[in-house]
Design a protein around this motif. Structure first.
Motif, short mmCIF file in Angstrom:
data_model
loop_
_atom_site.label_atom_id
_atom_site.label_comp_id
_atom_site.label_asym_id
_atom_site.label_seq_id
_atom_site.Cartn_x
_atom_site.Cartn_y
_atom_site.Cartn_z
N TYR A 131 41.88 22.48 -15.72
CA TYR A 131 41.69 21.23 -16.46
C TYR A 131 40.66 20.38 -15.74
CZ TYR A 131 42.79 17.04 -19.11
OH TYR A 131 42.70 15.94 -19.92
N GLU B 92 38.24 15.39 -19.79
CA GLU B 92 39.60 15.30 -20.34
C GLU B 92 39.92 16.52 -21.22
OE1 GLU B 92 40.34 11.51 -22.14
OE2 GLU B 92 40.16 10.47 -20.23
N THR C 5 45.18 17.09 -23.55
CA THR C 5 45.06 16.12 -22.47
C THR C 5 46.30 16.20 -21.59
OG1 THR C 5 45.99 14.40 -23.89
CG2 THR C 5 43.61 14.48 -23.73
#
Length: 187
Positions: free
Chosen positions: A14, A19, A93
């Motif tokens: 990630y 994001e 997210t």
């Protein structure tokens, strides 16, 4: 989720700055590889006896990524918005920033710590090996890859104890990623 390698690998991939995932196709392969490492560490060598790890890494990678995202949603670690349009991708997210920070600290300690590789938890060695092979620079920078090459190689080598050939499949992940994205005729 502490011992779910695929979920932990997803979090490592990630990218806070966008994001979302740094590279979704790359993450598919890394998450799939983490799933196979997890199976091997639990004594289940893979879907067809572990004979061809490289093929197994490429197999079902899209479905595996979606399943991991669904597990992370169920655990309250990430939130997902549906894709816009027929060709869009899911927007993911991270909602549990502590989980994200914890896995990054864990891998950083495996890389920079002074615990011998032979004493590292299997999961930490595997996550470090996968992050390095996958080129996840916020986790293992280029400088780290040079400085800690022997430590990263030892972590990758340790995967062979789980299943013969698994270490080679992780070492060839960069090539598999290129092929998987069509750069070398792969699919």
């Amino acid at each position: 989720m502490d011992d779910d390698l695929a979920c932990l690998m997803y979090l490592l991939a990630y990218d806070d700055s966008v994001e979302g995932l740094y590279d979704r196709p790359r993450t598919r392969l890394l998450v799939r590889a983490a799933t196979l490492v997890d199976l091997a560490s639990r004594g289940r060598p893979g879907e067809d006896g572990g004979r061809d790890w490289k093929r197994l890494v490429r197999r079902h990678r899209r479905r595996t990524l979606t399943e991991v995202e669904d597990r992370l949603v169920a655990a309250g670690v990430v939130g997902v918005r549906a894709a816009r349009g027929p060709f869009g991708t899911r927007r993911v997210t991270v909602t549990d920033r502590a989980a994200l920070a914890a896995v990054r600290v864990r891998v950083s300690e495996a890389l920079h710590g002074d615990v011998p590789v032979t004493e590292l938890p299997v999961a930490d060695a595997a996550l470090l090996a996968l992050a390095a092979a996958g080129g996840i620079r916020p986790v293992v920078s280029r400088r780290d890859r040079k400085t800690y090459r022997a430590r990263i190689d030892a972590c990758t080598d340790s995967l062979a104890a789980l299943a013969p050939g698994l270490d080679k499949a992780v070492r060839t992940l960069p090539t598999t990623m290129i092929a998987g994205q069509g750069g070398m005729g792969g699919g």
